[in-house]
Write a protein that holds these residues in place. Sequence first.
Motif, PDB file in Angstrom:
ATOM      1  N   UNK A  48       8.530   4.889   0.170  1.00 46.64           N
ATOM      2  CA  UNK A  48       7.130   5.081  -0.208  1.00 46.64           C
ATOM      3  C   UNK A  48       6.933   6.427  -0.915  1.00 46.64           C
ATOM      4  N   UNK A  49       6.200   6.437  -2.007  1.00 45.24           N
ATOM      5  CA  UNK A  49       5.790   7.685  -2.640  1.00 45.24           C
ATOM      6  C   UNK A  49       4.544   8.166  -1.900  1.00 45.24           C
ATOM      7  N   UNK A  50       4.752   9.053  -0.946  1.00 36.19           N
ATOM      8  CA  UNK A  50       3.665   9.432  -0.036  1.00 36.19           C
ATOM      9  C   UNK A  50       2.485  10.051  -0.762  1.00 36.19           C
ATOM     10  N   UNK A  51       2.744  10.744  -1.870  1.00 40.58           N
ATOM     11  CA  UNK A  51       1.646  11.399  -2.575  1.00 40.58           C
ATOM     12  C   UNK A  51       0.782  10.413  -3.355  1.00 40.58           C
ATOM     13  N   UNK A  52       1.223   9.146  -3.430  1.00 38.35           N
ATOM     14  CA  UNK A  52       0.396   8.141  -4.115  1.00 38.35           C
ATOM     15  C   UNK A  52      -0.622   7.500  -3.175  1.00 38.35           C
ATOM     16  N   UNK A  53      -0.565   7.818  -1.907  1.00 40.40           N
ATOM     17  CA  UNK A  53      -1.411   7.148  -0.919  1.00 40.40           C
ATOM     18  C   UNK A  53      -2.880   7.523  -1.102  1.00 40.40           C
ATOM     19  N   UNK A  54      -3.736   6.512  -1.257  1.00 37.65           N
ATOM     20  CA  UNK A  54      -5.181   6.714  -1.353  1.00 37.65           C
ATOM     21  C   UNK A  54      -5.870   5.787  -0.365  1.00 37.65           C
ATOM     22  N   UNK A  55      -7.130   6.093  -0.082  1.00 34.20           N
ATOM     23  CA  UNK A  55      -7.901   5.306   0.875  1.00 34.20           C
ATOM     24  C   UNK A  55      -9.210   4.851   0.238  1.00 34.20           C
ATOM     25  N   UNK A  56      -9.518   3.572   0.423  1.00 32.05           N
ATOM     26  CA  UNK A  56     -10.796   2.998  -0.008  1.00 32.05           C
ATOM     27  C   UNK A  56     -11.662   2.777   1.231  1.00 32.05           C
ATOM     28  N   UNK A  57     -12.857   3.333   1.240  1.00 34.42           N
ATOM     29  CA  UNK A  57     -13.762   3.043   2.342  1.00 34.42           C
ATOM     30  C   UNK A  57     -14.281   1.617   2.190  1.00 34.42           C
ATOM     31  N   UNK A  58     -14.590   0.935   3.297  1.00 30.10           N
ATOM     32  CA  UNK A  58     -15.100  -0.436   3.197  1.00 30.10           C
ATOM     33  C   UNK A  58     -16.425  -0.498   2.449  1.00 30.10           C
ATOM     34  N   UNK A  59     -16.635  -1.584   1.740  1.00 30.01           N
ATOM     35  CA  UNK A  59     -17.907  -1.873   1.079  1.00 30.01           C
ATOM     36  C   UNK A  59     -18.452  -3.177   1.641  1.00 30.01           C
ATOM     37  N   UNK A  60     -19.721  -3.424   1.412  1.00 30.18           N
ATOM     38  CA  UNK A  60     -20.359  -4.611   1.976  1.00 30.18           C
ATOM     39  C   UNK A  60     -19.692  -5.885   1.478  1.00 30.18           C
ATOM     40  N   UNK A  61     -19.465  -5.975   0.196  1.00 32.22           N
ATOM     41  CA  UNK A  61     -18.714  -7.092  -0.378  1.00 32.22           C
ATOM     42  C   UNK A  61     -18.267  -6.694  -1.777  1.00 32.22           C
ATOM     43  N   UNK A  62     -17.509  -7.572  -2.428  1.00 31.96           N
ATOM     44  CA  UNK A  62     -16.922  -7.267  -3.725  1.00 31.96           C
ATOM     45  C   UNK A  62     -15.411  -7.250  -3.631  1.00 31.96           C
ATOM     46  N   UNK A  63     -14.736  -6.915  -4.728  1.00 33.38           N
ATOM     47  CA  UNK A  63     -13.277  -6.910  -4.743  1.00 33.38           C
ATOM     48  C   UNK A  63     -12.752  -5.865  -5.714  1.00 33.38           C
ATOM     49  N   UNK A  64     -11.500  -5.498  -5.516  1.00 34.89           N
ATOM     50  CA  UNK A  64     -10.822  -4.524  -6.371  1.00 34.89           C
ATOM     51  C   UNK A  64      -9.839  -5.262  -7.268  1.00 34.89           C
TER      52      UNK A  64
END
Length: 430
Positions: free
Chosen positions: A167-183
């Motif tokens: 794993x490239x540890x420095x690439x780790x990001x976090x998305x907070x939950x949203x009510x609905x939708x998609x990435x």
Amino acid sequence: MKKLVGLFVLSTGLLVGCGGEKPDVVNLSYVDAHWTVSKYAKEELISLHSADETLEACSGELTTELEGDLIVFDTIVANRYPMTDTGEEYAFKAVSYLKGDENYVLCRDMASNRFSAEVIESFPDDVDVSAGTPIGRYPVVGPADKSAKTALRDADELNESGNPIEPFLETLVAFSPALYGEIEVEIGGMPSPYPLFSFDPSMASMKDIKVAIGYDTITEKPYLLLMFADLYFSVTPLESMIDQTAEGLTYEALSVERLPLETGLIPDQTYPLYEFTYTRDGKVVNETMTFTYRTSDLLSTAERKQLETHPDEDYMPLVVGPLVYLHQQPFNPESPLSYPVLLKAAGNEMDDLVQAIDSAEPTKRQGDEGDYPLLTIVDGHKGQEFEVTYKQRSKKMDIYVTDRSTDKTYKLTSEGAETFLSYFPDLKKK
């Protein structure tokens, strides 16, 4: 339910006896025995006994606006598992309960990927309103903390492919939950045919969704790594996200730079997140991976009614109109029935068959038990169960149906019995 409503109205206008009103024989409702209803609470799956409130949610006048700061309480999911080997009867409905300026219920089922919402006066007794979780309307993305990097580095799933993934540890990001939708994701300008992940109100209790890049140094292939709290970890080859038929592509000497990104995601705006540098065929290649948050409006009442007869086929195709079965054994979600234990009414239009049943006359008599003693109608989320008995005469067969919820018995008319047998020709062979 196509033309059934018209049939029911017609049947209530028919008079029998001395001016008495003929009862409806076909009276569809939510059959608890067809549904498994459950919710998660304190990381435990809790089974609920009644499907009515869950399946009835969002069936009234809908709202297209959720006002105020939102708090999510329970999400309750109803599943009707396949009754037959075709799986045509499978259905689900997910219902989330929210508090904003008013009490809301937010629903999604097999008709569309879009959500519908309704204002409600109060929450059902099964909903725990003592511990809600705030949720944003849109996700926020930013770097993950140190503990998340440790969890990623030590994840067992990184070794399950046979070759260890770094794993490239420095690439780790976090998305907070949203009510609905998609990435959605694009790599080098090539969009993925499916979203990276979708948001749902039930995800409110998750702290965040984590994304990183991994690399198999032996095969020289990159992977996209996903962590959903402590519940789910996925390892997806990057090349399959763009072209599922691609094989043999290598990313020699891959390096990945996470671009600065710490913001709330505006719908339909594209954000660059990773810069890939690698060598292929002796040439240095630079590619950018971008993320886009997509969402949609809540369904209006008119749109919801349209979906009842014209579901969104691109989402999850389902049968529109009733399904009618004769069967020898009760339905069991763990063991779907198939021919010859089960007979499906022949044809695509069930109107004449349903009318034949609905036109049956009340009686205190019954026939004899035959090879197929059970009849089930499934239409949308509703259904009805009957017991069937038969009386063979010299030139015809009498057919009796007993509503299993009321124990009332009805005899099909001579014409109705002929119609019934035309939909189940196997009965004539007995």
